[in-house]
Design an enzyme around this catalytic site. Structure first.
Site, PDB file in Angstrom:
ATOM      1  N   CYS A   1       0.829  -1.204   0.000  1.00  0.00           N
ATOM      2  CA  CYS A   1       0.000   0.000   0.000  1.00  0.00           C
ATOM      3  C   CYS A   1       0.869   1.262   0.000  1.00  0.00           C
ATOM      4  CB  CYS A   1      -0.900  -0.010   1.227  1.00  0.00           C
ATOM      5  SG  CYS A   1       0.049   0.070   2.770  1.00  0.00           S
TER       6      CYS A   1
ATOM      7  N   ARG B   1      11.909  -5.341   6.061  1.00  0.00           N
ATOM      8  CA  ARG B   1      12.484  -5.091   4.738  1.00  0.00           C
ATOM      9  C   ARG B   1      13.997  -5.288   4.706  1.00  0.00           C
ATOM     10  NH1 ARG B   1      13.295   0.245   2.206  1.00  0.00           N
ATOM     11  NH2 ARG B   1      13.349   0.040  -0.045  1.00  0.00           N
TER      12      ARG B   1
ATOM     13  N   ALA C   1       3.164   1.624   2.934  1.00  0.00           N
ATOM     14  CA  ALA C   1       4.363   0.786   2.803  1.00  0.00           C
ATOM     15  C   ALA C   1       5.406   1.486   1.933  1.00  0.00           C
ATOM     16  CB  ALA C   1       4.007  -0.574   2.211  1.00  0.00           C
TER      17      ALA C   1
ATOM     18  N   HIS D   1       5.761   6.138  -2.681  1.00  0.00           N
ATOM     19  CA  HIS D   1       7.091   6.632  -3.071  1.00  0.00           C
ATOM     20  C   HIS D   1       6.987   8.102  -3.457  1.00  0.00           C
ATOM     21  CE1 HIS D   1       7.701   2.293  -4.757  1.00  0.00           C
ATOM     22  NE2 HIS D   1       7.968   2.322  -3.467  1.00  0.00           N
TER      23      HIS D   1
HETATM   24 FE1  CFM Z   1      12.784  -0.148  -5.873  1.00  0.00          FE
HETATM   25 FE2  CFM Z   1      12.120  -2.472  -6.023  1.00  0.00          FE
HETATM   26 FE3  CFM Z   1      10.810  -0.689  -4.470  1.00  0.00          FE
HETATM   27 FE4  CFM Z   1      13.344  -1.468  -3.842  1.00  0.00          FE
HETATM   28 FE5  CFM Z   1      12.299  -3.333  -2.084  1.00  0.00          FE
HETATM   29 FE6  CFM Z   1      11.117  -4.304  -4.293  1.00  0.00          FE
HETATM   30 FE7  CFM Z   1       9.747  -2.576  -2.784  1.00  0.00          FE
HETATM   31 MO1  CFM Z   1      10.285  -4.937  -1.943  1.00  0.00          MO
HETATM   32  S1  CFM Z   1      14.105  -1.896  -5.756  1.00  0.00           S
HETATM   33  S2  CFM Z   1      12.409   0.427  -3.813  1.00  0.00           S
HETATM   34  S3  CFM Z   1      14.199  -2.256  -2.021  1.00  0.00           S
HETATM   35  S4  CFM Z   1      10.881  -0.890  -6.576  1.00  0.00           S
HETATM   36  S5  CFM Z   1      12.301  -5.273  -2.814  1.00  0.00           S
HETATM   37  S6  CFM Z   1      11.688  -4.475  -6.500  1.00  0.00           S
HETATM   38  S7  CFM Z   1       9.082  -4.280  -3.748  1.00  0.00           S
HETATM   39  S8  CFM Z   1      10.610  -2.910  -0.931  1.00  0.00           S
HETATM   40  S9  CFM Z   1       8.949  -0.623  -3.271  1.00  0.00           S
HETATM   41  C1  HCA Z   2       6.563  -3.717   0.884  1.00  0.00           C
HETATM   42  C2  HCA Z   2       7.923  -4.186   1.308  1.00  0.00           C
HETATM   43  C3  HCA Z   2       8.399  -5.385   0.569  1.00  0.00           C
HETATM   44  C4  HCA Z   2       7.608  -6.622   0.881  1.00  0.00           C
HETATM   45  C5  HCA Z   2       8.320  -7.879   0.529  1.00  0.00           C
HETATM   46  C6  HCA Z   2       7.533  -9.119   0.235  1.00  0.00           C
HETATM   47  C7  HCA Z   2       9.889  -5.601   0.960  1.00  0.00           C
HETATM   48  O1  HCA Z   2       6.143  -3.913  -0.252  1.00  0.00           O
HETATM   49  O2  HCA Z   2       5.919  -3.131   1.696  1.00  0.00           O
HETATM   50  O3  HCA Z   2       6.366  -9.078  -0.150  1.00  0.00           O
HETATM   51  O4  HCA Z   2       8.160 -10.172   0.336  1.00  0.00           O
HETATM   52  O5  HCA Z   2      10.729  -5.634   0.090  1.00  0.00           O
HETATM   53  O6  HCA Z   2      10.160  -5.746   2.156  1.00  0.00           O
HETATM   54  O7  HCA Z   2       8.371  -5.148  -0.818  1.00  0.00           O
END
Ligand code: CFM
Ligand code: HCA
Length: 534
Positions: free
Chosen positions: A55, A89, A58, A187
């Site tokens: 969400c 995370r 997150a 983001h």
């Molecule tokens: Fe970029 Fe990602 Fe993301 Fe990420 Fe992550 Fe991710 Fe995420 Mo999980 S590189 S910041 S550190 S888009 S693993 S593939 S989903 S937290 S929002």
């Molecule tokens: C997020 C964080 C997450 C979740 C990871 C997962 C992460 O989306 O809120 O579903 O295994 O990287 O910690 O993407």
């Protein structure tokens, strides 16, 4: 087996017609004979479908703000939102000498029924007082969860009042979980807030050292950033800030002094890259430090940008030494991994970034996708170079590239312009689709039903994604690798990260565990139906 576009209909046999029509727009079979293939992305998940998405809360508090270590990040909401976003995370942070680090704290207003009925503003104000008094952070963030927006608590007013009272920055983020269609909205909210209140909020005009860079979209998951920093610092770069892995409020304030912004995860932070470019004229360069080849290519692109013979020489020295060290090790693991296939489904950039690292081990990614990426992450963003020389500016040679009012200034000596212009890494991103091979599949917002169907048909040797589907897939007898949290391993970035990844993946293939699991298709027929007589 070769998968064709028409096979998708059979795969979606259980979907009602409307759902099928919708989902088909989010899935494509790569066909390189088509000039451009399009995919629908960044739209609402159909209610009832089990998605892996997160969400806006997150994306804001968890992803972008959370890693800033000298701040206390307050979750205004029910305790679950704080608890389940607490350390999961694996964004690591070390305390600098004499510095502050609150990464391991979970701070929430723990809203109760009475707060929902009568409002939670007082509770929030009290919590901020308590945080200032007991923890003394350099700054505080307040992130809103769903109920806050629904009951109308004004976190902005509470934060402003607290800032005046305590004389430390208290930043509020209206990132209620329901905003937007995924964490991507979060983001954007976090990026806007950091740009408005933190980045450039210092009097510094000069960068703290030579070849000054920021690294955007690197969150130090499992220590990735430390491995990248090891390489960059040895070459001679000065890292002004990392956004936001192992970073701090204080570091971010200086970010405007850098000469170049590197963008590792394009999805989560392209907004800041663009805003820095507009406000300070700092160009940005898309890099990828996942995989040996990509790391080498990124280092060379950076050297090309600064175009200093000493830096280029040092870059090549470090590359040669690291390759001599890591390539023989990779060769060993390749013997185990060669000719295997993978599914690679991760958030907004890793679904693409990890494909090259898999390839270096001989593993072909036959299905890939993102949870919440936008179309440009799949299809790329085109920047058509229109290179002009600024005749008045010959002493500070630069190339201006203009597109859609976006300008990139690249310091290239005029006499080398012709030679270099096609090699110049512009601020663009080619996207995932062009890198996929014919017959391979790209899926946006892959869900649990489709996961099981695709696995049944394509039977990958390894499945890379996250916690929500990991165990379902493992119980089907297929090794799974979390590419969010790295299954408590890492780093996976840079040269050392590639070896660590290779070991973990090879271990996944060779563990005797698989002898104790029978995949469902070993005992059950793959097709079922009724035979009608007559
Ligand atoms: Fe970029 Fe990602 Fe993301 Fe990420 Fe992550 Fe991710 Fe995420 Mo999980 S590189 S910041 S550190 S888009 S693993 S593939 S989903 S937290 S929002
Ligand atoms: C997020 C964080 C997450 C979740 C990871 C997962 C992460 O989306 O809120 O579903 O295994 O990287 O910690 O993407």
């Amino acid at each position: 087996m070769a998968f064709r576009e028409q096979d998708l209909d059979a795969l979606m046999y259980e979907y009602p017609a409307k759902v099928k029509r919708n989902r088909k727009k989010h899935i494509l079979v790569r066909d390189t004979s088509q000039q451009k293939q399009e995919i629908e992305a960044n739209t609402r998940t159909i209610p009832g479908i089990i998605t892996n998405r997160g969400c806006a809360f997150a994306g804001c508090k968890g992803v972008v703000l959370g890693p800033l270590k000298d701040m206390v990040h307050i979750v205004h909401g029910p305790v679950g939102c704080g608890y389940y976003s607490w350390l999961t995370r694996r964004n690591k942070a070390r305390t600098d000498e004499g510095g502050k680090n609150f990464i391991e704290y979970c701070v929430t207003t723990d809203m109760q029924e009475s707060d929902i009925v009568f409002g939670g503003e007082k509770k929030l104000a009290q919590l901020i007082d308590e945080v200032v008094e007991t923890l003394k952070p350099n700054a505080i963030s307040v992130s809103a969860t769903c109920p806050v927006g629904l009951i109308g608590d004004d976190i902005n007013a509470v934060s402003k009042a607290a800032q005046q009272k305590h004389h430390i920055p208290v930043l509020s983020f209206s990132c209620e979980g329901y905003r937007g269609v995924s964490q991507s909205a979060g983001h954007h909210i976090a990026n806007n807030g950091l740009m408005e209140h933190v980045i450039g909020d210092s009097d510094s005009e000069e960068a703290p050292g030579k070849y000054a860079i920021n690294m955007l979209g690197e969150y130090n998951i499992g220590g990735d950033s430390w491995e990248i920093e090891r390489i960059l610092e040895e070459i001679g770069y000065t890292l002004v800030s990392v956004m936001t892995g192992n970073s701090s409020y204080e570091e971010l304030r200086e970010a405007h002094t850098a000469e170049l912004n590197l963008v590792q995860c394009h999805r989560s932070i392209n907004y800041i890259a663009e805003m820095l470019e507009k406000k300070y004229g700092t160009p940005w360069l898309k890099v990828n430090f996942i995989g040996i080849e990509s790391t080498v290519e990124s280092l060379r692109d950076m050297a090309l940008y600064f175009d200093d013979p000493a830096l280029t020489q040092k870059t090549e020295e470090v590359i040669a030494r690291e390759l001599a060290r890591v390539e023989p090790v990779m060769e060993q693991y390749k013997k185990i991994c060669n000719d295997k296939t993978a599914f690679c489904f991760v958030g907004g950039s890793r679904g693409h970034h990890y494909q090259k690292l898999f390839k270096e081990l001989g593993i072909e990614t036959i299905l890939a996708g993102y949870e919440f990426a936008h179309r440009d992450d799949y299809e790329g963003r085109e920047v058509i170079p229109d290179i002009k020389m600024d005749a008045d500016n010959r002493n500070i040679p630069e190339i201006k590239v203009e597109k859609d009012e976006r300008r990139f200034r690249l310091k290239i000596p005029p006499e080398r312009m012709e030679e270099l212009k096609d090699k110049i890494p512009l601020s663009n991103y080619p996207g995932m689709i062009p890198d996929m091979k014919d017959g391979h599949i790209v899926v946006d917002d892959l869900n649990h039903f489709e996961t099981e169907e695709f696995i049944r048909i394509l039977k990958p040797d390894i499945f890379a994604s996250g916690i929500k589907d990991k165990y379902v897939v493992q119980k089907m007898g297929i090794p799974s690798k979390q590419l969010h949290s790295y299954d408590y391993s890492g780093p996976y970035a840079g040269f050392n990260g590639a070896i660590r990844f290779a070991k973990d993946v090879a271990d996944g293939f060779t563990t005797p565990t698989w002898n104790f699991i029978n995949p469902p298709w070993q005992n059950e027929p793959l097709l079922s139906g009724t035979v009608e007589e007559g």
